[in-house]
Design a protein around this motif. Structure first.
Motif, PDB file in Angstrom:
ATOM      1  N   ALA A  69     -16.719   7.274  -5.856  1.00  0.00           N
ATOM      2  CA  ALA A  69     -15.894   7.631  -4.875  1.00  0.00           C
ATOM      3  C   ALA A  69     -16.364   8.861  -3.716  1.00  0.00           C
ATOM      4  CB  ALA A  69     -14.799   8.134  -5.215  1.00  0.00           C
ATOM      5  N   ILE A 129     -15.779   3.418  -1.049  1.00  0.00           N
ATOM      6  CA  ILE A 129     -14.613   3.905  -1.678  1.00  0.00           C
ATOM      7  C   ILE A 129     -14.381   5.467  -1.525  1.00  0.00           C
ATOM      8  CG2 ILE A 129     -13.787   4.152  -4.003  1.00  0.00           C
ATOM      9  CD1 ILE A 129     -14.890   1.476  -4.822  1.00  0.00           C
ATOM     10  N   GLN A 130     -13.303   5.927  -1.380  1.00  0.00           N
ATOM     11  CA  GLN A 130     -12.954   7.156  -1.103  1.00  0.00           C
ATOM     12  C   GLN A 130     -11.713   7.724  -1.686  1.00  0.00           C
ATOM     13  OE1 GLN A 130     -13.261   7.919   3.500  1.00  0.00           O
ATOM     14  NE2 GLN A 130     -13.585   5.700   3.556  1.00  0.00           N
ATOM     15  N   GLN A 154     -10.701   0.252  -4.569  1.00  0.00           N
ATOM     16  CA  GLN A 154     -10.261   1.378  -4.054  1.00  0.00           C
ATOM     17  C   GLN A 154      -9.112   1.907  -4.798  1.00  0.00           C
ATOM     18  OE1 GLN A 154     -11.110   3.481  -1.439  1.00  0.00           O
ATOM     19  NE2 GLN A 154      -9.507   4.865  -2.449  1.00  0.00           N
ATOM     20  N   ASP A 192       0.836  -1.226  -0.060  1.00  0.00           N
ATOM     21  CA  ASP A 192       0.022  -0.032  -0.068  1.00  0.00           C
ATOM     22  C   ASP A 192       0.856   1.201  -0.007  1.00  0.00           C
ATOM     23  OD1 ASP A 192      -2.378   1.463  -0.140  1.00  0.00           O
ATOM     24  OD2 ASP A 192      -2.640   1.515   2.036  1.00  0.00           O
ATOM     25  N   GLU A 210      -6.147   7.509   0.099  1.00  0.00           N
ATOM     26  CA  GLU A 210      -7.122   6.479   0.233  1.00  0.00           C
ATOM     27  C   GLU A 210      -8.497   6.826   1.186  1.00  0.00           C
ATOM     28  OE1 GLU A 210      -4.776   3.313   0.980  1.00  0.00           O
ATOM     29  OE2 GLU A 210      -4.388   3.668   3.180  1.00  0.00           O
ATOM     30  N   ARG A 211      -8.104   7.545   2.093  1.00  0.00           N
ATOM     31  CA  ARG A 211      -9.246   7.888   3.123  1.00  0.00           C
ATOM     32  C   ARG A 211      -9.384   9.011   3.711  1.00  0.00           C
ATOM     33  NH1 ARG A 211      -9.673   6.992   8.585  1.00  0.00           N
ATOM     34  NH2 ARG A 211     -11.775   5.668   9.087  1.00  0.00           N
ATOM     35  N   SER A 231      -8.960   5.488  -7.135  1.00  0.00           N
ATOM     36  CA  SER A 231      -7.881   6.303  -6.876  1.00  0.00           C
ATOM     37  C   SER A 231      -6.875   6.737  -8.049  1.00  0.00           C
ATOM     38  CB  SER A 231      -6.930   5.724  -5.892  1.00  0.00           C
ATOM     39  OG  SER A 231      -7.414   5.658  -4.613  1.00  0.00           O
ATOM     40  N   ARG A 254      -8.852  -0.161   1.931  1.00  0.00           N
ATOM     41  CA  ARG A 254      -9.998   0.356   2.482  1.00  0.00           C
ATOM     42  C   ARG A 254     -10.591  -0.446   3.839  1.00  0.00           C
ATOM     43  NH1 ARG A 254     -16.042  -0.474  -0.580  1.00  0.00           N
ATOM     44  NH2 ARG A 254     -14.794  -1.906  -1.905  1.00  0.00           N
ATOM     45  N   ASP A 304      -7.924  -3.196  -1.238  1.00  0.00           N
ATOM     46  CA  ASP A 304      -9.180  -3.462  -1.931  1.00  0.00           C
ATOM     47  C   ASP A 304      -8.662  -2.713  -3.380  1.00  0.00           C
ATOM     48  OD1 ASP A 304     -12.267  -3.452  -1.418  1.00  0.00           O
ATOM     49  OD2 ASP A 304     -11.482  -2.056  -3.160  1.00  0.00           O
TER      50      ASP A 304
END
Length: 492
Positions: free
Chosen positions: A419, A391-392, A472, A317, A446-447, A476, A385, A469
């Protein structure tokens, strides 16, 4: 990813061994050119020179000295100051209070050697002071303590030049980090963009284009999985155990990324060597057809970190996800035979985890060369995620150019409607090097909110685990691809 939280502490830290705590605690900075009537003179103000995880690195004027030894600051060069605490998901007010108290009362905690055998408290959890094991930091100059403590040393001072590290490593403990200090000068971030800047012009004319959406929707999860598992060492045949930018494998990683960029038709691909201890940056360039002098840069970092004393640093990640995003952008440019009005640079940085050194080197060079950077964006930690969350896509709350962030927020909502777009307190990745140099910059994360990945800076940061994920990561990547294609003026 190098990140700091919003919790501020003003404790001054001199890195010392545990045995040296009492000897070091009375040290102070004074101005050698001023009457010695005050413990801290105004001329001994500090200047931000870099960031390393939850430490900010400051330089002090040459006239400042350490009172107990009168060592000139030009020899010691920098002090470590605890500025902020890393914000992690699940932190409570008590955690923050404990941190602030411990920073003030136990600065030697930053130099305590540990083998990881930390006793649990009554609740079955690690004591808060040990939630993140800490390492010693080398700053070149060593001062022998009084004969009463001959077995101890205090490490302070400069930027551990490569030619000095061989001698230093002979007496430093095995868990010592030899960390150079960034020296590009005063932090001078861009305050605002002129009204005719391309970012503002794009903001005024931005609208959804189905032709661009068709490109964005081609983001290929299978290809990204192959790339990120190769980088993390999980794919069969992958040679990578660690991607620490101070390891021998860092050059191998850079060479592999270079070969991938070359296969995707970059007009030029450069291995940018900027320091002998670190692996190189990998810089792919697609030259613009109309405004080649205007640069749009998309970045991620190819180095990673692992658990304390664990040689494995897979970084799936942080930031294998960002590295796979860069490769996907290049792949889609080739697959669709795309060209751009502005020059598009895709850069995989090294040295991010050690203090943003690779990006700082490139930003410094570009500034010295008088380059025009229309926008720089960074993707760091794009794939985790938290179970149960949507999903962000998140943008930084600080160390960014607001006008750029606003534009890319809107681009994301146009092209990645799946997202939830918001803000994060996580910060301090490679975009900050460009922001500090006065270039428009921001980052993707991611968040919304603080870091939630439980394997952050851990040897368990792998692809095949709960929370990693690809939906996700795909979102992005789509957001970043749409952003640079819009600003670089992709020809469709």
């Amino acid at each position: 990813m190098v990140r700091l939280s919003l919790t501020v502490s003003a404790a001054l830290v001199l890195v010392a061994s545990a045995a040296a705590q009492n000897a070091a605690s009375h040290w102070e900075l004074v101005d050698a050119n001023a009457p010695q009537t005050k413990e801290f003179q105004p001329a001994c103000g500090k200047e931000l020179r870099g960031i390393y995880e939850d430490l900010s690195i400051y330089a002090v004027p040459a006239s400042c000295q350490i009172k107990s030894s009168m060592l000139p600051a030009e020899q010691m060069y920098s002090q470590l100051t605890v500025l902020e605490r890393q914000q992690l998901e699940g932190d409570t007010e008590q955690h923050v209070a404990d941190w602030n108290r411990e920073v003030k009362e136990a600065v030697a905690d930053f130099a305590v050697e540990t083998n990881g055998d930390v006793p649990e408290n009554s609740s079955g959890q690690l004591p808060f002071s040990n939630r993140r094991q800490r390492r010693k930091f080398c700053r070149l100059t060593t001062i022998d303590l009084p004969k009463s403590q001959p077995q101890s040393r205090i490490l302070i001072g400069s930027n551990c030049a490569a030619e000095e590290t061989t001698n230093l490593i002979d007496f430093l403990p095995s868990n010592t980090e030899i960390l150079p200090v960034r020296t590009q000068g005063f932090v001078a971030p861009l305050s605002s963009l002129p009204l005719n800047h391309p970012i503002l012009e794009k903001s005024r004319t931005l609208k959804h284009r189905q032709s661009l959406q068709a490109i964005v929707d081609q983001v290929d999860v299978k290809a990204m999985e192959q790339d990120v598992t190769w980088l993390s060492g999980e794919a069969e045949g992958s040679p990578f155990i660690t991607r620490s930018s101070t390891s021998k494998q860092s050059l191998e990683v850079a060479q592999w990324i270079k070969s991938q960029f070359e296969s995707y038709g970059c007009h030029t691909v450069e291995l940018m060597h900027y320091q002998s201890r670190f692996g190189p940056n990998v810089v792919c360039t697609f030259k613009g057809t109309e405004h080649p002098e205007e640069l749009v840069i998309i970045g991620a970092h190819h180095d990673s970190r692992g658990s304390f004393l664990n040689p494995r640093a897979p970084g799936a990640d942080d930031d294998g996800s960002g590295s796979s995003m860069l490769l996907q952008v290049a792949r889609l440019i080739k697959a669709n035979n795309l060209s751009f009005g502005r020059t598009l640079i895709i850069s995989a940085f090294s040295g991010e985890e050690q203090g943003l050194f690779g990006s700082a080197a490139l930003a410094k060079k570009m500034k010295a060369d008088g380059k025009i950077i229309t926008m720089m964006i960074q993707g760091d930690m794009l794939a985790y995620r938290k179970p149960g969350e949507p999903i962000q896509v998140a943008f930084p709350a600080r160390y960014h150019t607001p006008e750029v962030t606003t534009l890319l927020h809107n681009v994301t909502e146009l092209y990645v409607p799946e997202a939830v777009v918001g803000v994060t307190g996580a910060c301090c990745s490679d975009h900050q090097s460009f922001w500090e140099a006065g270039f428009p910059a921001t980052a993707f994360f991611e968040r919304n909110g603080p870091i939630a990945d439980p394997k952050y800076h851990n040897s368990g940061d792998l692809v095949y685990r709960e929370g990693y994920d690809f939906a996700q990561l795909r979102a992005s990547t789509k957001a970043m691809l749409a952003s640079v294609f819009e600003v670089a003026d992709v020809k469709l």
